[in-house]
Design a protein around this motif. Structure first.
Motif, PDB file in Angstrom:
ATOM      1  N   THR B   5      81.185  76.134  66.592  1.00 53.52           N
ATOM      2  CA  THR B   5      81.503  75.025  65.694  1.00 53.52           C
ATOM      3  C   THR B   5      80.358  74.770  64.723  1.00 53.52           C
ATOM      4  O   THR B   5      80.569  74.640  63.513  1.00 53.52           O
ATOM      5  CB  THR B   5      81.795  73.743  66.497  1.00 53.52           C
ATOM      6  OG1 THR B   5      82.913  73.979  67.330  1.00 53.52           O
ATOM      7  CG2 THR B   5      82.102  72.582  65.571  1.00 53.52           C
ATOM      8  N   TYR B   6      79.121  74.756  65.258  1.00 53.93           N
ATOM      9  CA  TYR B   6      77.994  74.494  64.373  1.00 53.93           C
ATOM     10  C   TYR B   6      77.842  75.623  63.338  1.00 53.93           C
ATOM     11  O   TYR B   6      77.497  75.379  62.187  1.00 53.93           O
ATOM     12  CB  TYR B   6      76.692  74.298  65.145  1.00 53.93           C
ATOM     13  CG  TYR B   6      75.554  73.989  64.200  1.00 53.93           C
ATOM     14  CD1 TYR B   6      75.494  72.763  63.548  1.00 53.93           C
ATOM     15  CD2 TYR B   6      74.587  74.944  63.902  1.00 53.93           C
ATOM     16  CE1 TYR B   6      74.503  72.489  62.631  1.00 53.93           C
ATOM     17  CE2 TYR B   6      73.587  74.675  62.980  1.00 53.93           C
ATOM     18  CZ  TYR B   6      73.544  73.449  62.350  1.00 53.93           C
ATOM     19  OH  TYR B   6      72.569  73.189  61.432  1.00 53.93           O
ATOM     20  N   ALA B   7      78.124  76.845  63.782  1.00 56.23           N
ATOM     21  CA  ALA B   7      78.012  77.984  62.872  1.00 56.23           C
ATOM     22  C   ALA B   7      78.930  77.798  61.663  1.00 56.23           C
ATOM     23  O   ALA B   7      78.550  78.097  60.525  1.00 56.23           O
ATOM     24  CB  ALA B   7      78.350  79.278  63.598  1.00 56.23           C
ATOM     25  N   THR B   8      80.133  77.285  61.903  1.00 54.78           N
ATOM     26  CA  THR B   8      81.040  77.085  60.773  1.00 54.78           C
ATOM     27  C   THR B   8      80.600  75.891  59.920  1.00 54.78           C
ATOM     28  O   THR B   8      80.715  75.914  58.705  1.00 54.78           O
ATOM     29  CB  THR B   8      82.501  76.870  61.238  1.00 54.78           C
ATOM     30  OG1 THR B   8      82.539  75.778  62.167  1.00 54.78           O
ATOM     31  CG2 THR B   8      83.060  78.108  61.888  1.00 54.78           C
ATOM     32  N   LYS B   9      80.085  74.855  60.582  1.00 55.63           N
ATOM     33  CA  LYS B   9      79.671  73.665  59.827  1.00 55.63           C
ATOM     34  C   LYS B   9      78.489  73.985  58.908  1.00 55.63           C
ATOM     35  O   LYS B   9      78.410  73.486  57.795  1.00 55.63           O
ATOM     36  CB  LYS B   9      79.294  72.528  60.787  1.00 55.63           C
ATOM     37  CG  LYS B   9      80.502  71.864  61.432  1.00 55.63           C
ATOM     38  CD  LYS B   9      80.108  70.714  62.348  1.00 55.63           C
ATOM     39  CE  LYS B   9      81.342  70.080  62.962  1.00 55.63           C
ATOM     40  NZ  LYS B   9      81.021  68.948  63.846  1.00 55.63           N
ATOM     41  N   ALA B  10      77.550  74.782  59.401  1.00 59.81           N
ATOM     42  CA  ALA B  10      76.363  75.104  58.602  1.00 59.81           C
ATOM     43  C   ALA B  10      76.608  76.320  57.706  1.00 59.81           C
ATOM     44  O   ALA B  10      75.956  76.470  56.673  1.00 59.81           O
ATOM     45  CB  ALA B  10      75.179  75.366  59.522  1.00 59.81           C
ATOM     46  N   GLY B  11      77.551  77.162  58.102  1.00 57.87           N
ATOM     47  CA  GLY B  11      77.759  78.442  57.420  1.00 57.87           C
ATOM     48  C   GLY B  11      78.131  78.332  55.951  1.00 57.87           C
ATOM     49  O   GLY B  11      77.602  79.070  55.117  1.00 57.87           O
ATOM     50  N   GLY B  12      79.036  77.410  55.630  1.00 55.58           N
ATOM     51  CA  GLY B  12      79.484  77.275  54.243  1.00 55.58           C
ATOM     52  C   GLY B  12      78.356  76.785  53.356  1.00 55.58           C
ATOM     53  O   GLY B  12      78.146  77.281  52.243  1.00 55.58           O
ATOM     54  N   LEU B  13      77.615  75.829  53.884  1.00 50.41           N
ATOM     55  CA  LEU B  13      76.465  75.279  53.167  1.00 50.41           C
ATOM     56  C   LEU B  13      75.447  76.376  52.899  1.00 50.41           C
ATOM     57  O   LEU B  13      74.922  76.517  51.800  1.00 50.41           O
ATOM     58  CB  LEU B  13      75.849  74.179  54.046  1.00 50.41           C
ATOM     59  CG  LEU B  13      74.795  73.258  53.451  1.00 50.41           C
ATOM     60  CD1 LEU B  13      75.376  72.464  52.301  1.00 50.41           C
ATOM     61  CD2 LEU B  13      74.263  72.322  54.527  1.00 50.41           C
TER      62      LEU B  13
END
Lengths: 249, 90
Positions: B5-13
């Motif tokens: 989940t964190y990977a997707t939250k930070a990934g786009g940024l």
């Protein structure tokens, strides 16, 4: 002598690299508080489906502590609800992790949308804020930024509101779950939709949005019919935003 | 789950930091929020029934006129509850 000194001073001052941040984005405690406050109405809506998650977690056999830990560590409503539906003994770890990834792909788009503002923040601030990004406070933050109140800590503050209400709701749902075993009876399932409808009104920026939003809505409706999970959000978000670009180009 | 989940939250940024924010890319990023939110609500509203449709209209009107999220949300939930439990007039 005096003139020489004056010259050197001049040279020195013009050499000093000015902080040329085109848009300054403050990151303050006041911003956290502002975000938390403004997110409370939305967090109440989140509380409603946090209860739903708690109830499902209880039915899946999780204790209040286990469910609260999951809510604190994951903080992703849709993924957690789906995980509870998949929960079994033994826990299908791989399937759940994969589903989580798919369900959360929309966060990639959402994080990307924050970039124009978050670029001005230090990486540690930007990436710690990202943990607290949920659908609701992300949408609220964007609406706030668009209205001109650009505070770097707003996402963190509003995220903390979601975080705290989500965890409390999870515990209440697990422990007092049987009282609200059927949230649809109370119309609570609509809380989710209502939150986003109000945020959508805040983001509305004139008739130029009509075309991309129509594309987003129709492609999401079709995708929801034919694709599993929450792919429809990714599909609608991509098609809609690309439609906006194609129009301006 | 937490890591993914964190990977997707930070990934786009993170990914957008690797891209030159040209005018077109900026336009795209600006168009994402509205499109994502419409995509979130559209299927739920369309596949709902008269209770959801009526509540949706009320929520949009209230949010637009009052600007109060809490008021709009409360009335929306109340309408869904009332229509689901009331006499089948619709």
């Amino acid at each position: 002598m005096e003139t020489e000194e004056g010259v050197t001073q001049n040279v020195r001052s013009s050499d000093t690299p000015e902080v040329v941040s085109t848009e300054e984005v403050p990151f303050t405690v006041a911003g956290v508080v502002d975000g938390y406050r403004k997110c409370i109405p939305i967090a109440l809506g989140v509380f409603a489906y946090g209860l739903v998650f708690g109830v499902l977690a209880n039915q899946a056999g999780l204790t209040a502590v286990e469910a609260a830990l999951m809510s604190a560590a994951v903080l992703a409503g849709a993924a957690q609800l789906i995980a509870m539906e998949m929960w079994a003994d033994p826990v299908p770890v791989f399937a759940i992790v994969l589903t989580t990834l798919v369900v959360n792909l929309r966060y990639l788009l959402m994080g990307a949308a924050l970039r124009p503002w978050f670029e001005a923040l230090s990486p540690s601030k930007a990436y710690s804020s990202a943990f607290f990004m949920a659908d609701e406070n992300w949408a609220l933050t964007i609406a706030e930024y668009r209205s001109g109140n650009v505070q770097g800590a707003f996402l963190l503050g509003s995220g903390l509101a979601i975080f705290s209400f989500w965890i409390v709701a999870t515990v209440v749902g697990v422990t007092a779950g049987s009282a609200v075993d059927d949230p649809e009876r109370w119309g609570l399932d609509f809380a989710f939709t209502a939150v986003f409808l109000t945020l959508l009104v805040g983001i509305w920026d004139g008739t130029g949005d009509l075309f991309p939003w129509a594309v987003a809505g129709s492609s999401a409706i079709v995708a929801a019919e034919v694709l599993p999970g929450s792919w429809y959000i990714v599909v609608g978000g991509l098609f809609g935003s690309l439609a906006a670009v194609s129009r301006r180009a | 789950m937490a890591v993914v989940t964190y990977a997707t939250k930070a990934g786009g940024l993170w990914a957008m930091g690797k891209v030159d924010l040209s005018e077109t890319v900026t336009h795209w990023l600006e168009a994402i929020p509205g499109a994502v939110i419409v995509a979130i609500v559209a299927p739920a509203v369309v596949t709902g029934g008269p209770p959801e449709w009526l509540a949706t209209a009320a929520v949009l009107l209230l949010a637009w006129k009052s600007g109060s999220i809490l008021l709009a949300m409360t009335v929306g939930i109340a309408i869904v509850w009332a229509v689901r439990h009331g006499p089948p007039v619709l």
